[in-house]
Design an enzyme around this catalytic site. Sequence first.
Site, PDB file in Angstrom:
ATOM      1  N   ASP A   1     -15.165   5.231   3.722  1.00 14.57           N
ATOM      2  CA  ASP A   1     -14.443   4.289   2.865  1.00 14.57           C
ATOM      3  C   ASP A   1     -15.375   3.103   2.592  1.00 14.57           C
ATOM      4  OD1 ASP A   1     -12.841   2.217   1.847  1.00 14.57           O
ATOM      5  OD2 ASP A   1     -11.053   2.930   2.879  1.00 14.57           O
TER       6      ASP A   1
ATOM      7  N   ARG B   1      -2.750  14.824 -16.727  1.00 19.58           N
ATOM      8  CA  ARG B   1      -2.706  14.891 -15.249  1.00 19.58           C
ATOM      9  C   ARG B   1      -4.045  15.394 -14.714  1.00 19.58           C
ATOM     10  NH1 ARG B   1      -0.780  19.311 -12.849  1.00 19.58           N
ATOM     11  NH2 ARG B   1       1.025  19.563 -14.197  1.00 19.58           N
TER      12      ARG B   1
ATOM     13  N   TYR C   1      -8.240   0.910   7.956  1.00 21.06           N
ATOM     14  CA  TYR C   1      -7.164   0.250   7.194  1.00 21.06           C
ATOM     15  C   TYR C   1      -5.796   0.809   7.649  1.00 21.06           C
ATOM     16  CZ  TYR C   1      -3.905  -0.320   3.355  1.00 21.06           C
ATOM     17  OH  TYR C   1      -2.783  -0.572   2.624  1.00 21.06           O
TER      18      TYR C   1
HETATM   19  C1  LIG Z   1     -10.382  -0.422   3.236  1.00 27.14           C
HETATM   20  C2  LIG Z   1      -9.199   0.011   2.436  1.00 27.14           C
HETATM   21  N1  LIG Z   1      -9.082   1.299   2.073  1.00 27.14           N
HETATM   22  C3  LIG Z   1      -8.026   1.738   1.359  1.00 27.14           C
HETATM   23  C4  LIG Z   1      -7.008   0.893   0.969  1.00 27.14           C
HETATM   24  C5  LIG Z   1      -5.826   1.432   0.184  1.00 27.14           C
HETATM   25  O1  LIG Z   1      -5.946   1.119  -1.158  1.00 27.14           O
HETATM   26  P1  LIG Z   1      -4.690   1.060  -2.179  1.00 27.14           P
HETATM   27  O2  LIG Z   1      -3.907  -0.158  -1.819  1.00 27.14           O
HETATM   28  O3  LIG Z   1      -5.356   0.979  -3.521  1.00 27.14           O
HETATM   29  O4  LIG Z   1      -3.907   2.298  -1.993  1.00 27.14           O
HETATM   30  C6  LIG Z   1      -7.104  -0.463   1.302  1.00 27.14           C
HETATM   31  C7  LIG Z   1      -6.023  -1.394   0.894  1.00 27.14           C
HETATM   32  O5  LIG Z   1      -5.974  -2.540   1.294  1.00 27.14           O
HETATM   33  C8  LIG Z   1      -8.213  -0.924   2.048  1.00 27.14           C
HETATM   34  O6  LIG Z   1      -8.344  -2.209   2.408  1.00 27.14           O
END
Ligand SMILES: Cc1ncc(COP(=O)(O)O)c(C=O)c1O
Length: 397
Positions: A188, A63, A116
């Site tokens: 991100d 973990r 997102y």
């Molecule tokens: C820009 C972005 N960040 C985060 C995520 C979340 O990722 P996960 O589906 O691996 O949890 C996504 C998922 O589509 C995404 O497009």
Amino acid sequence: MADRTSPKKASAATLSVWGGEEDPLVQGATQVPVVYSAAYGYPDVDAWLDVALGHRPGHMYSRNTNPTVEAFEAKVRLLEDAEAATSFATGMAAISNTLFTLLSPGDRIVSVKDTYGGTNKLFLEFLPRFGVRVELCETSDHDGIEAAIAKGCKVVYLESPTNPTLKVMDISRLAAAGRRAGAVVVADNTFATPINQNPLALGADLVVHSATKFLGGHADALGGAVCGGRELVRRVFHFREITGASLDPMAAFLLVRGMKTLALRIARQNESALAIARWLCEQPAVAAVFYPGLETHLHHEIARRQMRGYGGVLSFTLKGGFEAVKRVLPKLRLARRAANLGSVETIAGPPATTSHCECNAEERAAMGIPEGLVRYSVGIEDTNELIADLGQALGAA
Ligand SMILES: Cc1ncc(COP(=O)(O)O)c(C=O)c1O
């Protein structure tokens, strides 16, 4: 948690292949082994204690850390040229663990309206329940975002390009604003990938990834990563090792294997997406095309400054709205209609069933996401064959 052991020396193409894999782990194996062991045994208590206290390398319990997972973390860390990296079971785990590490009741976070969908849900549904004040600004209004940051905040959260309307945020400018306010700046980088953009080099403190997308590249493993300075990443790692959203070793293995071709895939996807975006602009059935590589894109100048390539995702609207989307999508032969992106195969879908399926129509409208939008994630197929496929499908519009 993977910490810096050697400075970045190689190109992204070489790091994609060799990063984190320099030393064979088991009996000369040339590939990172999948270590499926929950715990690690030490007959000598002093040696065990040394590992437990972090005085010598080693693992205690998966973990916390795991050898296969560490290879994945090291590869992402090297590609983002970060001091440290840690990993998660999914991209959303990376994002939520980061935010819950950094924020406490009474704190304020500044972000934008069209992050997102899952991230947007964290902002609107979960963080307020823990007493965190969330301010979501218009994504294109950099003056407004700067003003919101200047009022004081603990975290500035950026995503660029955005999902699914491909807006671009000026990371250097907003990171500088965050720094002036004493905030931690998180970006991100899922859509751009470290091949096209390095937010840490642009001033962000932490970069988060959904590794499920372009990093893994084969739509067969979920994962997430966070990279940045040693102390910040240590705090995020600590939150994850206690709360437990750890990356599975088999997923780490698949992600490591997928990442070996990252630079190759992204070069191809950058090229194809630009060609397809340009072609779509000429089609009578298409109302608008969103791709930061187009000279006509609202934020092309910012993208040109901060990105080395414009990425593999574009989106477009059709003149007949959502009804036209419903007619065209089933006609595509070279696209999976699925809630995913960033894979070797092309994937297409509307926001209502992909990036923003967690949101209702009113919430999508408030984020400026048209219902008649198609998000098109370009795979590594032949570019002309993808264009021909789109051509025959658009005939149904
Ligand atoms: C820009 C972005 N960040 C985060 C995520 C979340 O990722 P996960 O589906 O691996 O949890 C996504 C998922 O589509 C995404 O497009």
